[in-house]
Design a protein around this motif. Structure first.
Motif, PDB file in Angstrom:
ATOM      1  N   ALA A  12       0.826  -1.198   0.000  1.00  0.00           N
ATOM      2  CA  ALA A  12       0.000   0.000   0.000  1.00  0.00           C
ATOM      3  C   ALA A  12       0.864   1.253   0.000  1.00  0.00           C
ATOM      4  O   ALA A  12       0.500   2.270  -0.563  1.00  0.00           O
ATOM      5  N   PHE A  13       2.018   1.188   0.649  1.00  0.00           N
ATOM      6  CA  PHE A  13       2.964   2.287   0.676  1.00  0.00           C
ATOM      7  C   PHE A  13       4.356   1.741   0.390  1.00  0.00           C
ATOM      8  O   PHE A  13       4.600   0.546   0.475  1.00  0.00           O
ATOM      9  N   HIS A 269      -1.483  10.361   5.566  1.00  0.00           N
ATOM     10  CA  HIS A 269      -2.634   9.722   4.933  1.00  0.00           C
ATOM     11  C   HIS A 269      -3.559   9.129   6.003  1.00  0.00           C
ATOM     12  O   HIS A 269      -3.092   8.602   7.023  1.00  0.00           O
ATOM     13  N   VAL A 271      -5.738   6.162   6.992  1.00  0.00           N
ATOM     14  CA  VAL A 271      -5.819   4.748   6.630  1.00  0.00           C
ATOM     15  C   VAL A 271      -6.904   4.088   7.469  1.00  0.00           C
ATOM     16  O   VAL A 271      -6.905   4.199   8.699  1.00  0.00           O
ATOM     17  N   GLN A 294      -8.593  -2.252   2.727  1.00  0.00           N
ATOM     18  CA  GLN A 294      -7.926  -1.117   3.356  1.00  0.00           C
ATOM     19  C   GLN A 294      -8.195   0.110   2.495  1.00  0.00           C
ATOM     20  O   GLN A 294      -8.077   0.058   1.281  1.00  0.00           O
ATOM     21  N   TRP A 295      -8.571   1.210   3.158  1.00  0.00           N
ATOM     22  CA  TRP A 295      -8.786   2.463   2.444  1.00  0.00           C
ATOM     23  C   TRP A 295      -7.675   3.444   2.805  1.00  0.00           C
ATOM     24  O   TRP A 295      -7.370   3.642   3.977  1.00  0.00           O
ATOM     25  N   VAL A 296      -7.063   4.051   1.797  1.00  0.00           N
ATOM     26  CA  VAL A 296      -6.069   5.098   1.992  1.00  0.00           C
ATOM     27  C   VAL A 296      -6.633   6.381   1.401  1.00  0.00           C
ATOM     28  O   VAL A 296      -6.830   6.475   0.186  1.00  0.00           O
ATOM     29  N   ASP A 297      -6.947   7.326   2.271  1.00  0.00           N
ATOM     30  CA  ASP A 297      -7.612   8.569   1.850  1.00  0.00           C
ATOM     31  C   ASP A 297      -8.854   8.261   1.015  1.00  0.00           C
ATOM     32  O   ASP A 297      -9.142   8.931   0.017  1.00  0.00           O
ATOM     33  N   GLN A 301      -8.317  -0.691  -1.247  1.00  0.00           N
ATOM     34  CA  GLN A 301      -7.313  -1.671  -1.671  1.00  0.00           C
ATOM     35  C   GLN A 301      -7.748  -3.039  -1.165  1.00  0.00           C
ATOM     36  O   GLN A 301      -8.045  -3.203   0.025  1.00  0.00           O
ATOM     37  N   SER A 318      -0.241   2.246  12.979  1.00  0.00           N
ATOM     38  CA  SER A 318       0.968   2.935  12.544  1.00  0.00           C
ATOM     39  C   SER A 318       1.870   3.151  13.743  1.00  0.00           C
ATOM     40  O   SER A 318       1.396   3.570  14.813  1.00  0.00           O
ATOM     41  N   ASP A 339       2.869  -3.544   6.103  1.00  0.00           N
ATOM     42  CA  ASP A 339       2.688  -2.799   4.866  1.00  0.00           C
ATOM     43  C   ASP A 339       2.175  -3.683   3.739  1.00  0.00           C
ATOM     44  O   ASP A 339       2.597  -3.604   2.601  1.00  0.00           O
TER      45      ASP A 339
END
Length: 366
Positions: A12-13, A269, A271, A294-297, A301, A318, A339
């Motif tokens: 994701a990152f 971000h 998450v 998973q949602w990023v902003d 995903q 995190s 990650d």
């Protein structure tokens, strides 16, 4: 699990190369590399058992007794593991839960706490502040919801009790020890701030209001400056995932037909963890189907790769804006990810419920 910061992992990152340098007169002197050990403590309600348990990584650490349920978990600086939840008994004929009592465990053993004098009916998630452990819960008189009172327990003592008609759903603590609690009053949710020094209500902010037929599920992240609340709104056969952030923008929709179970910030971000969820209602049954997301902003995903049957990302965490960890449950067990990359897997024959987790990260200087 040891994380070496000289390596990168892409999912994701992208985690950047990172090493810590020390002052040196010689250009050829070696630069020490800092690695990190990450240990995962999970409160698990197995799908194929009445017995709740606590895992350390993929090792079964404690069984909490027959007909038990774990809601929260906390790790204090002295290494003690606290868990909150309930124990009960089942009816001999229809096997339904006949009795249920709140309990807090320390290192797998129930604490001898006087919970009955406060009419405590339920205990929910836990948090730590300095050397202290905290838990939010619900006090109730004779099962009458009009007498509901949200409570906060600190080191075994009830230090705060709300007005009547208020339920505490989840909580987190800031660096100064103040508690932020998501509270339900009627058909609305609010974020309360309870001052740790005086244990008094210092602020209240309305998050969302629904109808009388709404059901809420919530989660919270309290960071150094950022606070986020994840809200799932269930209404009949529809459900929507929301989030509220203290950035001045307030409430926003994460996704339709979805549920959010965990929320955090990572490198600027937002998450969120949860699932796309569909609910089928017929005269004969109510069926849930879910896929880990998973949602990023707000961008989704898919995290269902390698999962068996229905899946759900239950937690995201995190650490110091350096590492992002995920916990996914599915029909075959539990996946612990760094990650997005699979670190550990715990096998089950039915989908478990990972109600809570703590990620303990410590540096190891080589």
């Amino acid at each position: 699990m040891r994380i070496n910061l000289t390596k990168t992992m892409v999912a994701a990152f992208v985690l950047a190369y990172c090493s810590i340098c020390v002052s040196s007169c010689g250009k050829d002197d070696p630069q020490p590399v800092i690695e990190y050990d990450a240990t995962f403590y999970l409160g698990v309600n197995p799908g194929d058992s009445d017995e709740a348990c606590i895992y350390k990584d993929d090792e079964l650490l404690y069984r909490l007794g027959s007909v038990s349920w774990v809601e929260g978990i906390a790790l204090t600086p002295d290494g003690s593991i606290y868990a909150s939840g309930s124990t009960g008994t089942r009816d001999a004929e229809d096997h339904s839960v006949a009795t249920e009592s709140p309990v807090i465990w320390k290192d797998g053993k129930p604490l001898n706490l006087d919970l009955t004098s406060h009419n405590i009916a339920f205990l929910y998630n836990m948090a730590t502040s300095g050397d202290s452990w905290l838990c939010c819960g619900l006090a109730q008189e004779d099962g009458d919801t009009s007498t509901d009172r949200g409570i906060i327990i600190c080191n075994g003592e009830v230090v705060y009790k709300s007005e009547k008609g208020i339920r505490f759903l989840c909580m987190g603590c800031d660096m100064g020890g103040d508690c932020y609690v998501v509270a339900q009053e009627g058909n609305s949710l609010s974020l309360l701030r309870i001052s740790a020094g005086s244990w008094t209500l210092s602020s209240s902010e309305k998050l969302i209001t629904g109808t009388d037929i709404f059901t809420w599920e919530t989660c919270i992240h309290v960071g150094i400056s950022n606070i986020a609340v994840g809200i799932t709104c269930f209404e009949g056969d529809t459900n929507t995932a929301f989030c509220w952030v203290n950035d001045g923008l307030g409430l926003r929709v994460i996704d339709e037909e979805s549920a959010v179970d965990g929320i955090t910030f990572f490198r600027g971000h937002l998450v969120a963890a949860g699932c796309h969820q569909t609910i089928t209602v017929t005269p004969d049954y109510l069926e849930f189907k879910s896929k880990a997301i998973q949602w990023v902003d707000g961008i989704s995903q898919d995290f269902s790769l390698g999962c068996t049957g229905y899946s759900e990302m239950r937690h995201v965490s995190s650490w110091n804006d350096m590492f992002l960890f995920q916990c996914v449950e599915h029909g075959g067990g539990i996946q612990i990810c760094y990650d997005g990359a699979l670190l550990k897997e715990i096998k089950f024959t039915e989908k478990p419920c990972v109600s809570s987790w703590v990620v303990d990260v410590k540096p190891v200087v080589k």
